[in-house]
Design a protein around this motif. Structure first.
Motif, PDB file in Angstrom:
ATOM      1  N   ILE A 128       0.817  -1.204   0.000  1.00  0.00           N
ATOM      2  CA  ILE A 128       0.000   0.000   0.000  1.00  0.00           C
ATOM      3  C   ILE A 128       0.855   1.260   0.000  1.00  0.00           C
ATOM      4  CG2 ILE A 128      -1.660   1.306   1.357  1.00  0.00           C
ATOM      5  CD1 ILE A 128      -2.661  -1.423   2.346  1.00  0.00           C
ATOM      6  N   THR A 129       1.926   1.223   0.774  1.00  0.00           N
ATOM      7  CA  THR A 129       2.748   2.424   0.905  1.00  0.00           C
ATOM      8  C   THR A 129       3.424   2.781  -0.408  1.00  0.00           C
ATOM      9  OG1 THR A 129       4.419   0.918   1.768  1.00  0.00           O
ATOM     10  CG2 THR A 129       3.228   2.292   3.362  1.00  0.00           C
ATOM     11  N   GLU A 130       3.594   1.784  -1.296  1.00  0.00           N
ATOM     12  CA  GLU A 130       4.288   2.069  -2.542  1.00  0.00           C
ATOM     13  C   GLU A 130       3.321   2.482  -3.641  1.00  0.00           C
ATOM     14  OE1 GLU A 130       6.268  -1.508  -3.400  1.00  0.00           O
ATOM     15  OE2 GLU A 130       7.698  -1.303  -1.776  1.00  0.00           O
ATOM     16  N   MET A 131       2.034   2.428  -3.303  1.00  0.00           N
ATOM     17  CA  MET A 131       1.079   2.704  -4.374  1.00  0.00           C
ATOM     18  C   MET A 131       0.963   4.196  -4.611  1.00  0.00           C
ATOM     19  SD  MET A 131      -1.535  -0.279  -3.593  1.00  0.00           S
ATOM     20  CE  MET A 131      -2.660   0.433  -4.677  1.00  0.00           C
ATOM     21  N   PRO A 132       0.655   4.571  -5.834  1.00  0.00           N
ATOM     22  CA  PRO A 132       0.624   6.005  -6.183  1.00  0.00           C
ATOM     23  C   PRO A 132      -0.625   6.685  -5.642  1.00  0.00           C
ATOM     24  CG  PRO A 132       0.024   4.676  -8.072  1.00  0.00           C
ATOM     25  CD  PRO A 132       0.313   3.723  -6.986  1.00  0.00           C
ATOM     26  N   LEU A 133      -0.707   6.752  -4.309  1.00  0.00           N
ATOM     27  CA  LEU A 133      -1.935   7.285  -3.702  1.00  0.00           C
ATOM     28  C   LEU A 133      -2.158   8.755  -4.037  1.00  0.00           C
ATOM     29  CD1 LEU A 133      -1.941   5.619  -0.191  1.00  0.00           C
ATOM     30  CD2 LEU A 133      -3.194   4.988  -2.251  1.00  0.00           C
ATOM     31  N   GLU A 134      -1.055   9.467  -4.305  1.00  0.00           N
ATOM     32  CA  GLU A 134      -1.214  10.900  -4.549  1.00  0.00           C
ATOM     33  C   GLU A 134      -2.024  11.170  -5.812  1.00  0.00           C
ATOM     34  OE1 GLU A 134       1.535   9.202  -4.623  1.00  0.00           O
ATOM     35  OE2 GLU A 134       2.680   9.604  -6.453  1.00  0.00           O
ATOM     36  N   TRP A 135      -2.159  10.140  -6.645  1.00  0.00           N
ATOM     37  CA  TRP A 135      -2.913  10.330  -7.892  1.00  0.00           C
ATOM     38  C   TRP A 135      -4.407  10.085  -7.717  1.00  0.00           C
ATOM     39  CZ3 TRP A 135      -1.262  12.517 -12.227  1.00  0.00           C
ATOM     40  CH2 TRP A 135       0.127  12.642 -12.391  1.00  0.00           C
ATOM     41  N   LEU A 136      -4.786   9.475  -6.596  1.00  0.00           N
ATOM     42  CA  LEU A 136      -6.193   9.085  -6.450  1.00  0.00           C
ATOM     43  C   LEU A 136      -7.196  10.229  -6.643  1.00  0.00           C
ATOM     44  CD1 LEU A 136      -6.563   6.336  -3.723  1.00  0.00           C
ATOM     45  CD2 LEU A 136      -6.404   6.164  -6.198  1.00  0.00           C
ATOM     46  N   PRO A 137      -6.983  11.408  -6.013  1.00  0.00           N
ATOM     47  CA  PRO A 137      -7.993  12.470  -6.207  1.00  0.00           C
ATOM     48  C   PRO A 137      -8.213  12.816  -7.671  1.00  0.00           C
ATOM     49  CG  PRO A 137      -6.507  13.049  -4.428  1.00  0.00           C
ATOM     50  CD  PRO A 137      -5.946  11.801  -5.049  1.00  0.00           C
ATOM     51  N   ALA A 138      -7.111  12.995  -8.400  1.00  0.00           N
ATOM     52  CA  ALA A 138      -7.246  13.381  -9.809  1.00  0.00           C
ATOM     53  C   ALA A 138      -7.916  12.275 -10.614  1.00  0.00           C
ATOM     54  CB  ALA A 138      -5.871  13.708 -10.383  1.00  0.00           C
ATOM     55  N   VAL A 139      -7.507  11.021 -10.352  1.00  0.00           N
ATOM     56  CA  VAL A 139      -8.084   9.897 -11.093  1.00  0.00           C
ATOM     57  C   VAL A 139      -9.574   9.785 -10.815  1.00  0.00           C
ATOM     58  CG1 VAL A 139      -8.120   7.390 -11.247  1.00  0.00           C
ATOM     59  CG2 VAL A 139      -5.937   8.589 -11.249  1.00  0.00           C
ATOM     60  N   GLY A 140      -9.931   9.876  -9.530  1.00  0.00           N
ATOM     61  CA  GLY A 140     -11.352   9.794  -9.161  1.00  0.00           C
ATOM     62  C   GLY A 140     -12.155  10.905  -9.810  1.00  0.00           C
ATOM     63  N   MET A 141     -11.580  12.103  -9.799  1.00  0.00           N
ATOM     64  CA  MET A 141     -12.318  13.238 -10.364  1.00  0.00           C
ATOM     65  C   MET A 141     -12.530  13.062 -11.864  1.00  0.00           C
ATOM     66  SD  MET A 141     -11.521  17.271 -10.269  1.00  0.00           S
ATOM     67  CE  MET A 141     -10.720  17.533 -11.796  1.00  0.00           C
ATOM     68  N   VAL A 142     -11.492  12.645 -12.560  1.00  0.00           N
ATOM     69  CA  VAL A 142     -11.626  12.459 -14.007  1.00  0.00           C
ATOM     70  C   VAL A 142     -12.672  11.385 -14.302  1.00  0.00           C
ATOM     71  CG1 VAL A 142     -10.418  11.641 -16.070  1.00  0.00           C
ATOM     72  CG2 VAL A 142      -9.320  13.300 -14.561  1.00  0.00           C
ATOM     73  N   GLY A 143     -12.633  10.279 -13.545  1.00  0.00           N
ATOM     74  CA  GLY A 143     -13.618   9.221 -13.742  1.00  0.00           C
ATOM     75  C   GLY A 143     -15.035   9.725 -13.521  1.00  0.00           C
ATOM     76  N   GLY A 144     -15.206  10.506 -12.460  1.00  0.00           N
ATOM     77  CA  GLY A 144     -16.535  11.062 -12.165  1.00  0.00           C
ATOM     78  C   GLY A 144     -17.006  11.966 -13.281  1.00  0.00           C
ATOM     79  N   LEU A 145     -16.089  12.803 -13.796  1.00  0.00           N
ATOM     80  CA  LEU A 145     -16.467  13.738 -14.861  1.00  0.00           C
ATOM     81  C   LEU A 145     -16.809  12.990 -16.142  1.00  0.00           C
ATOM     82  CD1 LEU A 145     -14.009  16.722 -14.383  1.00  0.00           C
ATOM     83  CD2 LEU A 145     -16.484  16.685 -14.042  1.00  0.00           C
ATOM     84  N   ILE A 146     -16.043  11.908 -16.426  1.00  0.00           N
ATOM     85  CA  ILE A 146     -16.331  11.152 -17.646  1.00  0.00           C
ATOM     86  C   ILE A 146     -17.728  10.533 -17.543  1.00  0.00           C
ATOM     87  CG2 ILE A 146     -15.684   9.101 -18.979  1.00  0.00           C
ATOM     88  CD1 ILE A 146     -12.761   9.775 -18.399  1.00  0.00           C
ATOM     89  N   ALA A 149     -20.259  13.186 -18.075  1.00  0.00           N
ATOM     90  CA  ALA A 149     -20.320  13.565 -19.486  1.00  0.00           C
ATOM     91  C   ALA A 149     -21.067  12.512 -20.299  1.00  0.00           C
ATOM     92  CB  ALA A 149     -18.901  13.755 -20.031  1.00  0.00           C
ATOM     93  N   ALA A 150     -20.864  11.230 -19.944  1.00  0.00           N
ATOM     94  CA  ALA A 150     -21.555  10.160 -20.666  1.00  0.00           C
ATOM     95  C   ALA A 150     -23.066  10.268 -20.450  1.00  0.00           C
ATOM     96  CB  ALA A 150     -21.038   8.801 -20.202  1.00  0.00           C
ATOM     97  N   VAL A 151     -23.451  10.516 -19.203  1.00  0.00           N
ATOM     98  CA  VAL A 151     -24.882  10.677 -18.897  1.00  0.00           C
ATOM     99  C   VAL A 151     -25.446  11.847 -19.689  1.00  0.00           C
ATOM    100  CG1 VAL A 151     -26.535  11.264 -17.088  1.00  0.00           C
ATOM    101  CG2 VAL A 151     -24.667   9.681 -16.595  1.00  0.00           C
ATOM    102  N   TYR A 152     -24.687  12.943 -19.682  1.00  0.00           N
ATOM    103  CA  TYR A 152     -25.137  14.137 -20.380  1.00  0.00           C
ATOM    104  C   TYR A 152     -25.300  13.869 -21.877  1.00  0.00           C
ATOM    105  CZ  TYR A 152     -25.148  18.905 -22.133  1.00  0.00           C
ATOM    106  OH  TYR A 152     -25.488  20.049 -22.767  1.00  0.00           O
ATOM    107  N   ALA A 153     -24.289  13.207 -22.458  1.00  0.00           N
ATOM    108  CA  ALA A 153     -24.330  12.945 -23.901  1.00  0.00           C
ATOM    109  C   ALA A 153     -25.518  12.063 -24.259  1.00  0.00           C
ATOM    110  CB  ALA A 153     -23.026  12.287 -24.345  1.00  0.00           C
TER     111      ALA A 153
END
Lengths: 346, 269
Positions: A128-146, A149-153
């Motif tokens: 766990i300590t080696e995992m790229p946790l610092e990326w989680l917020p950005a990844v989660g946000m992009v996934g949520g936005l996608i 956007a899919a729902v909207y489209a």
């Protein structure tokens, strides 16, 4: 303001804002002073004054404060996103999950954790300590936005009505959620622990990076709301009525949708899908504001911050070292509150 | 000529809801649209309000097609009130009427003394000053309908389109709204197109009347002339007679009810 005689003022609405602001300060204060690590009041005061022992400094400045700020900001995001969605879809049960935001974020975080292992040396086992946790917020946000956007489209190809949006959101959300759960179930590794913690909505180990990640979105989102206040008022009507009052419905509906998805997705990325805040807080704010609708937004912002901060405080205090995730606290406290509010509605 | 529709045609799916609809509206004119349920009255109003894209023909204001005019500019020219509109529960009468000023203030400009005065006038002319702070859900059907009309007239548009403004109201409120429509046209020069079911009210208030049947206009003209065509009886599938009520006023249609014949028959026997 209005020269029309007979306009009474709603005192309840006017007095509730300062009271809530006081309550917010109180919760913030309590959150600083109370916690798992037992620090004396004098220790904490000296840290706040700029001195104090290194240990106390680290606990207050590096653990409690960033956690409180991140939680407060995320609470504002969820609450405002819920308020916008409930307003424009005219659906009192709407919250960010109807746009598939939480489910999209869940899937993207799941996929990210699943594949991130391949980005490293194949020989090492990912802990766990080696995992790229610092990326989680950005990844989660992009996934949520996608997902949003899919729902909207999907809804846009038809008439973009509130009902269409809700149905598309539920359908897409269910599919994304099923895929994510399927991946988690067929997977079983140490990473699942990270994922489950994120999924339950948690403020554990939230740092200043999380707060700094959220803050620009909070500021931009709240600033963007100010010029569209009247548009939001008009979006409460059916499209033909809003349009004949002079509102270009599609543009404003889309912008409001985009705004709420952005707020919700950034918050989900930072703290995981915290349920019920986006659903309950706007109802509480509405009950307090009464006919004073201009107070609705400030009340929602304040209550959003209070709800998460106090929910997190309860979670930390009740079970001490094994803290209860904030998502569980809001769900457990949210249900009775929702029932109470529903009983009030005529 | 303010508003003109020429050969306006609207289709839903494959069904033609409105066929080659023609209408011209002069300043200060009251126009009634009558016709059976589903005859295309609402469709005609929505197309004139730029809310439906016609499949043929066009509706123009001062020579510009309504669906080419930006919504806010159009809202300053034309106000449209649909049948049975809904508002958020907690919204008050005054808040609803304020929305009528959006066309003028837009997103950012603050409400001027003029705007506030117009809101006050709109509330006053619909007799709602005393109810200004009441939530809409606490009002009776008639009061709510007047609140919506108040919001529409707060828009201060030259053209007012009303879709069955008197339906579901008792006779007292019906008369109030018909009188208000008449006053708006005569005192403020507002041009009004109104879909309405009560034939006699339509004939008494309007300057011109259009009779629609299955999407087609079967009569367009002076209400007094309509009485002589016999169209009412065929279009509405009823029997009745036009009875003169006053010189220079359109006659009243007295409809014959089946049970009356039955009762007369019983008495005669």
């Amino acid at each position: 303001m209005t020269p029309v005689p007979g306009i009474a003022r709603n005192r309840r609405g006017l007095s509730s804002l300062p009271a809530l602001a006081g309550l917010l300060l109180l919760t913030l204060g309590l959150s600083v002073f109370l916690g798992v690590a037992d620090l004396s009041v004098s220790d904490i005061m000296s840290v706040l004054a700029g001195n104090g022992s290194p240990e106390a400094q680290s606990i207050i400045l590096d653990i409690r404060l960033p956690r409180i700020v991140t939680g407060g900001l995320a609470g504002i995001h969820f609450a405002v996103a819920g308020l916008i969605l409930q307003t424009i879809t005219r659906n009192p049960l709407a919250d960010p999950s109807i746009m598939g935001v939480s489910q999209g974020a869940t899937l993207s975080v799941t996929l990210f954790l699943l594949f991130s292992v391949f980005l490293r040396d194949p020989g090492t086992t990912a802990r766990i300590t080696e995992m790229p946790l610092e990326w989680l917020p950005a990844v989660g946000m992009v996934g949520g936005l996608i997902a949003g956007a899919a729902v909207y489209a999907l809804a846009f190809r038809r008439d973009l009505g509130p009902l269409r949006i809700t149905l598309c959101g539920i359908a897409i959300g269910a599919v994304l959620h099923a895929i994510a759960i399927g991946l988690i179930a067929g997977w079983g590794s140490a990473r699942i622990e990270v994922l489950l913690e994120w999924l339950s909505g948690s403020l554990y180990a939230r740092s200043w990076e999380h707060a700094l990640f959220l803050a620009p979105f909070t500021i931009a989102g709240l600033l963007a709301l100010l010029p569209i206040r009247r548009a939001l008022d008009l979006l409460q009507f059916e499209a033909p009525v809003a349009r004949s009052f002079g509102l270009p419905y599609r543009q404003h509906f889309s912008f409001a949708l985009f705004l709420s998805c952005g707020l919700a997705a950034s918050a989900v990325g930072a703290v995981g899908p915290i349920v019920f805040v986006g659903l309950i807080v706007p109802h509480l704010a509405r009950a307090l504001a009464g006919a004073k609708t201009q107070l609705l937004l400030p009340l929602t912002v304040t209550l959003g911050a209070i709800t998460i901060t106090s929910g997190d405080l309860i979670g930390r205090l009740v079970s001490q070292a094994d803290e209860i995730p904030i998502g569980a606290v809001t769900a457990v406290c949210g249900v009775p509150l929702l029932i109470a509010l529903l009983r009030r509605t005529p | 000529m303010l508003l003109a529709c020429s050969k306006l045609t609207v289709t839903y799916g494959g069904r033609i809801a409105l066929k080659s609809f023609d209408l011209t509206l002069q300043p200060g004119e009251v126009r009634a649209l009558i016709g059976p349920n589903g005859s295309g009255k609402s469709t005609a109003l929505q197309a004139m309000a730029g809310l439906l894209r016609p499949s043929g023909g066009r509706a123009v204001i001062d020579g510009v097609a309504v669906d080419a005019i930006p919504r806010r500019r159009l809202a300053r020219q034309l106000a449209y009130l649909p049948q049975q509109p809904t508002a958020p529960d907690e919204m008050t009468v005054a808040q609803l009427v304020r929305q009528g000023r959006f066309a003028h203030v837009g997103l950012l400009r603050s409400y001027s003394a003029d705007d506030e005065a117009t809101i006050g006038w709109a509330l006053e002319s619909t007799g709602l000053l005393a109810l200004a702070d009441r939530p809409l859900r606490e009002l009776s059907g008639g009061e709510r309908q007047r609140a919506w009309i108040s919001a529409a007239i707060a828009q201060e548009a030259r053209i007012l389109l009303l879709d069955e403004p008197t339906s579901f109201l008792d006779i007292g409120y019906q008369v109030e709204i018909i009188d208000l429509v008449y006053r708006l046209s005569r005192e403020r020069g507002v041009s009004i197109v109104m879909a309405i079911h009560d034939l006699n009210q339509a004939m008494s208030v309007c300057d011109r009347i259009s009779l629609l049947a299955k999407g087609e206009t079967v009569f367009d003209g002076d209400p007094k002339d309509l009485a002589e065509t016999g169209l009412i009886e065929t279009v509405f599938r009823v029997r009745g007679t036009f009875v003169p009520i006053a010189p220079n006023a359109p006659p009243h249609f007295d409809v014959e009810l089946a049970h009356r014949q039955m009762r007369d028959g019983v008495l005669a026997r």
